[in-house]
Design a protein around this motif. Structure first.
Motif, PDB file in Angstrom:
ATOM      1  N   VAL A 157      31.150 -17.893  -6.913  1.00 25.08           N
ATOM      2  CA  VAL A 157      31.394 -17.020  -5.851  1.00 25.08           C
ATOM      3  C   VAL A 157      32.825 -16.971  -5.325  1.00 25.08           C
ATOM      4  O   VAL A 157      32.774 -15.172  -4.809  1.00 25.08           O
ATOM      5  N   VAL A 158      33.119 -17.667  -4.890  1.00 24.98           N
ATOM      6  CA  VAL A 158      34.560 -17.083  -4.388  1.00 24.98           C
ATOM      7  C   VAL A 158      35.051 -16.477  -4.989  1.00 24.98           C
ATOM      8  O   VAL A 158      36.117 -14.996  -5.369  1.00 24.98           O
ATOM      9  N   LEU A 159      35.257 -16.622  -6.914  1.00 25.88           N
ATOM     10  CA  LEU A 159      36.081 -15.907  -7.836  1.00 25.88           C
ATOM     11  C   LEU A 159      35.592 -14.410  -7.855  1.00 25.88           C
ATOM     12  O   LEU A 159      36.798 -13.618  -8.090  1.00 25.88           O
ATOM     13  N   GLN A 160      34.422 -14.723  -8.070  1.00 23.89           N
ATOM     14  CA  GLN A 160      33.779 -13.186  -8.018  1.00 23.89           C
ATOM     15  C   GLN A 160      33.958 -12.224  -6.662  1.00 23.89           C
ATOM     16  O   GLN A 160      34.327 -10.790  -6.904  1.00 23.89           O
ATOM     17  N   LEU A 161      34.280 -12.727  -5.273  1.00 26.38           N
ATOM     18  CA  LEU A 161      34.469 -11.726  -4.117  1.00 26.38           C
ATOM     19  C   LEU A 161      36.406 -11.509  -4.608  1.00 26.38           C
ATOM     20  O   LEU A 161      36.663 -10.878  -4.260  1.00 26.38           O
ATOM     21  N   ALA A 162      37.096 -12.686  -5.088  1.00 29.99           N
ATOM     22  CA  ALA A 162      37.786 -11.897  -5.234  1.00 29.99           C
ATOM     23  C   ALA A 162      38.193 -10.525  -6.698  1.00 29.99           C
ATOM     24  O   ALA A 162      39.209  -9.832  -6.058  1.00 29.99           O
ATOM     25  N   GLY A 163      37.039 -10.927  -7.394  1.00 26.67           N
ATOM     26  CA  GLY A 163      37.132  -9.748  -8.566  1.00 26.67           C
ATOM     27  C   GLY A 163      36.527  -8.756  -7.740  1.00 26.67           C
ATOM     28  O   GLY A 163      37.109  -7.203  -8.551  1.00 26.67           O
ATOM     29  N   GLU A 164      36.096  -8.685  -6.595  1.00 21.30           N
ATOM     30  CA  GLU A 164      35.654  -7.388  -5.825  1.00 21.30           C
ATOM     31  C   GLU A 164      36.611  -7.384  -5.296  1.00 21.30           C
ATOM     32  O   GLU A 164      36.935  -5.861  -4.561  1.00 21.30           O
ATOM     33  N   GLY A 165      37.680  -7.367  -4.843  1.00 26.20           N
ATOM     34  CA  GLY A 165      38.972  -7.468  -4.403  1.00 26.20           C
ATOM     35  C   GLY A 165      38.993  -7.622  -2.696  1.00 26.20           C
ATOM     36  O   GLY A 165      39.108  -6.929  -1.992  1.00 26.20           O
ATOM     37  N   ARG A 166      37.131  -8.218  -2.568  1.00 31.19           N
ATOM     38  CA  ARG A 166      36.949  -8.305  -0.743  1.00 31.19           C
ATOM     39  C   ARG A 166      38.384  -9.373  -0.572  1.00 31.19           C
ATOM     40  O   ARG A 166      38.223  -9.746   1.012  1.00 31.19           O
ATOM     41  N   ILE A 167      38.657 -10.313  -0.985  1.00 30.82           N
ATOM     42  CA  ILE A 167      39.376 -11.610  -0.739  1.00 30.82           C
ATOM     43  C   ILE A 167      40.311 -10.920  -1.600  1.00 30.82           C
ATOM     44  O   ILE A 167      40.662 -11.206  -2.393  1.00 30.82           O
ATOM     45  N   GLY A 168      41.752 -11.990  -1.313  1.00 33.07           N
ATOM     46  CA  GLY A 168      42.742 -12.004  -2.100  1.00 33.07           C
ATOM     47  C   GLY A 168      42.887 -14.030  -2.641  1.00 33.07           C
ATOM     48  O   GLY A 168      42.927 -14.701  -1.853  1.00 33.07           O
ATOM     49  N   LEU A 169      43.078 -14.483  -3.609  1.00 32.87           N
ATOM     50  CA  LEU A 169      43.522 -16.004  -3.534  1.00 32.87           C
ATOM     51  C   LEU A 169      44.518 -16.225  -2.634  1.00 32.87           C
ATOM     52  O   LEU A 169      44.603 -17.623  -3.193  1.00 32.87           O
ATOM     53  N   HIS A 170      45.328 -15.485  -2.987  1.00 35.50           N
ATOM     54  CA  HIS A 170      46.717 -15.721  -1.989  1.00 35.50           C
ATOM     55  C   HIS A 170      46.532 -16.056  -0.252  1.00 35.50           C
ATOM     56  O   HIS A 170      47.638 -16.215   0.244  1.00 35.50           O
ATOM     57  N   ASP A 171      44.910 -15.056   0.178  1.00 36.53           N
ATOM     58  CA  ASP A 171      44.951 -15.148   1.288  1.00 36.53           C
ATOM     59  C   ASP A 171      45.510 -16.669   1.719  1.00 36.53           C
ATOM     60  O   ASP A 171      44.452 -17.450   1.710  1.00 36.53           O
ATOM     61  N   THR A 172      45.942 -16.157   3.700  1.00 37.52           N
ATOM     62  CA  THR A 172      45.454 -18.070   4.066  1.00 37.52           C
ATOM     63  C   THR A 172      44.390 -17.849   4.668  1.00 37.52           C
ATOM     64  O   THR A 172      42.908 -17.347   4.771  1.00 37.52           O
ATOM     65  N   VAL A 173      44.019 -19.269   4.760  1.00 39.19           N
ATOM     66  CA  VAL A 173      42.704 -20.157   5.374  1.00 39.19           C
ATOM     67  C   VAL A 173      43.161 -18.725   6.828  1.00 39.19           C
ATOM     68  O   VAL A 173      42.010 -19.041   6.989  1.00 39.19           O
ATOM     69  N   ASP A 174      43.511 -19.649   7.783  1.00 34.62           N
ATOM     70  CA  ASP A 174      43.893 -18.825   9.235  1.00 34.62           C
ATOM     71  C   ASP A 174      43.801 -17.541   9.201  1.00 34.62           C
ATOM     72  O   ASP A 174      43.284 -16.645  10.104  1.00 34.62           O
ATOM     73  N   ARG A 175      43.582 -16.455   7.703  1.00 39.85           N
ATOM     74  CA  ARG A 175      43.721 -14.793   7.557  1.00 39.85           C
ATOM     75  C   ARG A 175      41.801 -14.801   7.883  1.00 39.85           C
ATOM     76  O   ARG A 175      41.675 -14.071   8.762  1.00 39.85           O
ATOM     77  N   TRP A 176      40.995 -15.970   7.465  1.00 37.00           N
ATOM     78  CA  TRP A 176      39.500 -15.811   7.860  1.00 37.00           C
ATOM     79  C   TRP A 176      39.287 -16.216   8.180  1.00 37.00           C
ATOM     80  O   TRP A 176      37.504 -16.230   9.131  1.00 37.00           O
ATOM     81  N   LEU A 177      39.754 -17.862   8.763  1.00 38.35           N
ATOM     82  CA  LEU A 177      39.041 -18.829   9.600  1.00 38.35           C
ATOM     83  C   LEU A 177      40.155 -19.140  10.496  1.00 38.35           C
ATOM     84  O   LEU A 177      40.446 -20.303  11.072  1.00 38.35           O
ATOM     85  N   PRO A 178      40.635 -17.770  11.145  1.00 38.95           N
ATOM     86  CA  PRO A 178      41.692 -18.482  12.249  1.00 38.95           C
ATOM     87  C   PRO A 178      41.345 -19.567  13.630  1.00 38.95           C
ATOM     88  O   PRO A 178      40.733 -19.651  14.062  1.00 38.95           O
ATOM     89  N   GLY A 179      42.487 -20.280  13.726  1.00 44.51           N
ATOM     90  CA  GLY A 179      42.521 -21.121  14.696  1.00 44.51           C
ATOM     91  C   GLY A 179      41.754 -21.962  14.146  1.00 44.51           C
ATOM     92  O   GLY A 179      41.739 -23.509  14.826  1.00 44.51           O
ATOM     93  N   LEU A 180      40.978 -22.394  13.061  1.00 45.66           N
ATOM     94  CA  LEU A 180      40.313 -23.514  12.750  1.00 45.66           C
ATOM     95  C   LEU A 180      40.491 -24.925  12.064  1.00 45.66           C
ATOM     96  O   LEU A 180      40.292 -25.947  12.332  1.00 45.66           O
ATOM     97  N   VAL A 181      41.880 -24.175  11.300  1.00 44.00           N
ATOM     98  CA  VAL A 181      42.191 -25.572  10.887  1.00 44.00           C
ATOM     99  C   VAL A 181      44.334 -25.688  11.002  1.00 44.00           C
ATOM    100  O   VAL A 181      44.557 -24.906  10.989  1.00 44.00           O
ATOM    101  N   GLU A 182      44.494 -26.700  12.545  1.00 45.75           N
ATOM    102  CA  GLU A 182      45.023 -26.622  13.135  1.00 45.75           C
ATOM    103  C   GLU A 182      45.459 -27.906  13.638  1.00 45.75           C
ATOM    104  O   GLU A 182      43.576 -28.690  14.184  1.00 45.75           O
ATOM    105  N   GLY A 183      46.487 -28.473  14.511  1.00 50.26           N
ATOM    106  CA  GLY A 183      46.865 -29.666  15.045  1.00 50.26           C
ATOM    107  C   GLY A 183      47.163 -31.139  14.650  1.00 50.26           C
ATOM    108  O   GLY A 183      46.586 -30.780  13.305  1.00 50.26           O
ATOM    109  N   HIS A 184      47.474 -31.607  14.699  1.00 49.29           N
ATOM    110  CA  HIS A 184      47.874 -32.992  14.317  1.00 49.29           C
ATOM    111  C   HIS A 184      48.756 -32.253  13.263  1.00 49.29           C
ATOM    112  O   HIS A 184      48.632 -33.333  11.830  1.00 49.29           O
TER     113      HIS A 184
END
Length: 412
Positions: free
Chosen positions: A106-133
């Motif tokens: 599913v993720v690769l289908q979305l990439a093929g549709e141009g809706r996401i980029g595989l080099h997008d960071t986690v923070d672009r789509w889920l800001p602040g979720l992966v932080e701390g420590h």
């Protein structure tokens, strides 16, 4: 068990339970079923290999091999130790981490549709979720999540008590569910194993299996599409392929009928516990399927029916994944892995020009071990469900026997 549900990591023949503190072408219509081999036909190669898995102490085994001209199935053992009913044909089971190729698709289908980029960071789509420590979602790309090169801790392995993975712990937590974001929070409550190179994180080669990666990918799918991850799996994979026996159970602890009892041998004891009732797993391991449907999916995926050429090529770009399973030379791509076998031993090409080796994933869940493999062109696939999860040396023997079945089935 736990609020996180009894999901397991596949790692070197051993498993780790998720604790409260841690938070499967041709279309099915084109596959002509051949006669199922009776258990007494021990000379049948597939049946012999299924019997070999059963001989390791597994209560029940079901296997299917699909090719361009039909399919074969074999079974051994009992559906339940309290009677003599055999394992049902087309039994449902929790496929555990064999869910990850579905999510990656599913993720690769979305990439093929141009809706996401595989080099997008986690923070672009889920800001602040992966932080701390020391965790930093700005340094982790979707490629890192897909390939397990993120350095994030596995929420399955973080924390937990000594009493969680016991019969009593199972009975206590088998209906509990923890949201995906809480699983992520558990993972980032500790420093990462590493941070990908800031200059080019997607090229990171360090590898470490982490269910957290696929939990995050599920959240990204939901953020990008505005739909639940399960809906995207159904509409993009399950429905188009006609997988009528593949489903996402959500918070339900029940597996549809027909099925077989799922037994677990917990550490430190010889007794088998009925662990058929179990919640747990989302984008990292939450799908229920059958050996038939899983093989249909794998053949469709490698056969190019689900992904465009660039995305399928990206999926098959691998990094070394040492000490993951009981096989040498394993490499992990995007939700699918490669290992020598199936008639090939060095990643070269066969006499017919096909890439040698086996593409696979596999997974475990309470009482279930799923093994699978598919040729690089999707022409042939093998799937195995063993309805016993062992944590002793017999579990290792069971794993080796299942790998041998896949190798031989793809070679024939």
């Amino acid at each position: 068990m736990s609020a996180h549900g009894p999901v397991f990591s596949r790692r070197g023949g051993m498993v780790a339970v998720v604790s409260a503190a841690t938070a499967v072408i041709a279309g099915t219509g084109t596959v002509r079923a051949t006669a199922r081999p009776a258990a007494a036909q021990g000379r049948d190669p597939l049946q012999a290999d299924v019997d070999a898995i059963r001989a390791t102490g597994t209560t029940g085994v079901l296997a299917e091999v699909q090719g361009e001209h039909g399919r074969r199935t074999a079974r051994a053992g009992a559906a339940d130790l309290t009677g003599d009913r055999p394992v049902p044909w087309d039994a449902y089971y929790r496929i555990g981490s064999d869910t990850k190729p579905f999510t990656a698709t599913v993720v690769l289908q979305l990439a093929g549709e141009g809706r996401i980029g595989l080099h997008d960071t986690v923070d672009r789509w889920l800001p602040g979720l992966v932080e701390g420590h020391g965790n930093d979602g700005r340094r982790i790309t979707l490629t890192n999540l897909l390939r397990h090169t993120s350095g994030l801790n596995d929420y399955v392995a973080v924390g937990g008590g000594v009493d969680d993975f016991t019969p009593a712990g199972y009975l206590k937590g088998r209906f509990r569910v923890t949201p995906a974001r809480e699983q992520v929070a558990a993972a980032v409550s500790r420093p990462p194993l590493w941070l990908p190179d800031a200059a080019d994180p997607a090229r990171e080669q360090r590898w470490g299996y982490s269910n957290t990666n696929y939990v995050l990918l599920g959240l990204v799918v939901e953020k990008v599409t505005g739909h639940p991850w399960a809906q995207e799996i159904h509409e993009r994979v399950v429905a188009p392929l006609g997988l009528r026996h593949t489903l996402v159970p959500g918070t339900s602890a029940y597996v549809p009928q027909p099925t077989a009892t799922a037994y677990t041998q917990f550490p430190g004891g010889a007794r088998l516990t009925d662990t058929s009732l179990a919640t747990g797993g989302g984008a990292d391991g939450g799908i229920i399927s059958t050996t038939h449907d899983l093989a249909v999916f794998l053949r469709a995926l490698l056969g190019g029916r689900l992904l465009r050429r660039p995305q399928l090529a990206a999926m098959k770009q691998t990094v070394a994944a040492p000490d993951w399973i009981q096989a040498d030379g394993v490499r992990y791509g995007m939700g699918i892995a490669w290992r020598p076998g199936g008639g090939g031993s060095g990643g070269g090409r066969s006499a017919r020009g096909r890439d040698e080796g086996v593409w696979f994933h596999g997974g475990t869940h309470l009482g279930i071990v799923s093994e699978s493999g598919v040729t690089a062109d999707g022409s042939r696939a093998a799937t195995v469900a063993a309805f016993t999860l062992r944590t002793d040396e017999r579990g290792d023997a069971q794993a080796r026997a299942a790998l041998r079945l896949v190798d031989r089935a793809l070679r024939r």
